[in-house]
Design a protein around this motif. Structure first.
Motif, PDB file in Angstrom:
ATOM      1  N   ARG A   1      -9.409   3.682   1.036  1.00  0.00           N
ATOM      2  CA  ARG A   1      -8.675   4.131  -0.151  1.00  0.00           C
ATOM      3  C   ARG A   1      -9.020   5.577  -0.504  1.00  0.00           C
ATOM      4  O   ARG A   1      -8.148   6.412  -0.727  1.00  0.00           O
ATOM      5  CB  ARG A   1      -9.015   3.205  -1.329  1.00  0.00           C
ATOM      6  CG  ARG A   1      -8.015   3.278  -2.473  1.00  0.00           C
ATOM      7  CD  ARG A   1      -8.455   2.387  -3.623  1.00  0.00           C
ATOM      8  NE  ARG A   1      -8.793   1.032  -3.178  1.00  0.00           N
ATOM      9  CZ  ARG A   1      -9.517   0.172  -3.898  1.00  0.00           C
ATOM     10  NH1 ARG A   1      -9.988   0.511  -5.089  1.00  0.00           N
ATOM     11  NH2 ARG A   1      -9.785  -1.034  -3.434  1.00  0.00           N
TER      12      ARG A   1
ATOM     13  N   ASN B   1      -5.053   1.251  -7.096  1.00  0.00           N
ATOM     14  CA  ASN B   1      -5.445  -0.142  -6.855  1.00  0.00           C
ATOM     15  C   ASN B   1      -4.812  -1.090  -7.867  1.00  0.00           C
ATOM     16  O   ASN B   1      -4.421  -2.196  -7.519  1.00  0.00           O
ATOM     17  CB  ASN B   1      -6.968  -0.278  -6.848  1.00  0.00           C
ATOM     18  CG  ASN B   1      -7.411  -1.534  -6.128  1.00  0.00           C
ATOM     19  OD1 ASN B   1      -6.903  -1.845  -5.049  1.00  0.00           O
ATOM     20  ND2 ASN B   1      -8.308  -2.288  -6.732  1.00  0.00           N
TER      21      ASN B   1
ATOM     22  N   SER C   1     -10.208  -2.680   3.757  1.00  0.00           N
ATOM     23  CA  SER C   1      -9.840  -2.981   2.372  1.00  0.00           C
ATOM     24  C   SER C   1     -10.992  -3.573   1.556  1.00  0.00           C
ATOM     25  O   SER C   1     -11.691  -4.469   2.015  1.00  0.00           O
ATOM     26  CB  SER C   1      -8.675  -3.969   2.352  1.00  0.00           C
ATOM     27  OG  SER C   1      -8.423  -4.374   1.034  1.00  0.00           O
TER      28      SER C   1
ATOM     29  N   HIS D   1       0.856  -1.200   0.000  1.00  0.00           N
ATOM     30  CA  HIS D   1       0.000   0.000   0.000  1.00  0.00           C
ATOM     31  C   HIS D   1       0.890   1.248   0.000  1.00  0.00           C
ATOM     32  O   HIS D   1       0.638   2.195  -0.747  1.00  0.00           O
ATOM     33  CB  HIS D   1      -0.894   0.026   1.255  1.00  0.00           C
ATOM     34  CG  HIS D   1      -2.111  -0.852   1.162  1.00  0.00           C
ATOM     35  ND1 HIS D   1      -3.107  -0.652   0.230  1.00  0.00           N
ATOM     36  CD2 HIS D   1      -2.497  -1.922   1.897  1.00  0.00           C
ATOM     37  CE1 HIS D   1      -4.053  -1.552   0.399  1.00  0.00           C
ATOM     38  NE2 HIS D   1      -3.709  -2.336   1.399  1.00  0.00           N
TER      39      HIS D   1
END
Ligand code: BG6
Ligand code: MG
Length: 213
Positions: free
Chosen positions: A47, A75, A114, A19
């Motif tokens: 996100r 992503n 997530s 990440h």
């Protein structure tokens, strides 16, 4: 016996480093260098919220479309990095604790921000060890809001004060506390020291300790 709620990234598997790399590259695209400390505060955060925070630090305003594009790029980068991930990336002690839970009828839920959580649990071949999964697809409020853990407790049909949360992020510990749950800070970072208990690794968590809870 109490119920367990596991965070995913940084607790079950060390995806935090992937990440970080992906966010660093997004930062560079808007002329910003993401620091390790800033990244630490993004752990456990969704996100979309993470991108908003990076853009605020960078003092950059973007259109909704451009933001959507950066979220997709982030992503794609992340998924590319975890493509070959398998069981060998499960953090030490995790399988032992999940097996202990299964053998002792301890209900287990995932409580992750997530949206990739289910796919990752399948890659790690441990999805069958969870009685419930709450992830970024089922919640509207990012940690430190307690929604993700409260939903986990509800699915497991447990009272919040009967749940033990394993977390590696400051936002996650705050969420567990706001939910009225027992918090266990994982990984030894300064940011999780406010948890009820702290461990550097799950290998340090003994069955005796779990039983005393
Ligand atoms: C959290 C991670 O678990 O999930 C964050 O700690 C991440 O770093 C967030 O941004 C959202 O994950 P995803 O996979 O939906 O982008
Ligand atoms: Mg985490």
């Amino acid at each position: 016996m109490k119920a367990f709620i596991f965070d995913l990234d940084g607790v079950i598997v060390d995806t935090a480093k992937y990440h970080f790399l992906a966010w660093k590259r997004i930062g560079e695209k808007v002329g910003f260098s993401l620091s390790i400390a800033q990244n630490e505060s993004l752990k456990g955060v969704s996100r979309k919220e993470s991108l908003d925070r990076i853009l605020a630090w960078a003092d950059v305003a973007l259109s909704k479309e451009k933001k959507e594009q950066l979220l997709l790029e982030k992503n794609d980068d992340y998924l590319h990095q975890i493509q070959g991930m398998g069981q060998e990336e499960i953090l030490p002690g995790v399988l032992d604790l999940l097996t202990f839970a299964q053998q002792n009828n301890v209900p287990v839920s995932l409580g992750s921000a997530s949206k990739n959580a289910t796919a990752i649990l399948k890659k790690l071949q441990i999805d069958h060890l969870f009685d419930a999964i709450v992830d970024g697809n089922n919640v509207t409020k990012s940690k430190p809001n307690p929604e993700v853990f409260l939903k986990g407790a509800e699915l497991l049909q447990q009272e919040p004060n009967n749940c033990i949360v394993f977390e590696d992020a400051a936002a996650g510990i705050q969420a567990a506390k706001a939910a009225g749950m027992i918090s266990i800070g994982m990984g030894g970072a300064e940011e999780v020291k406010s948890a009820d208990y702290c461990f550097a690794s799950m290998t340090e968590i003994t069955k005796e300790f779990i039983t005393t809870l």
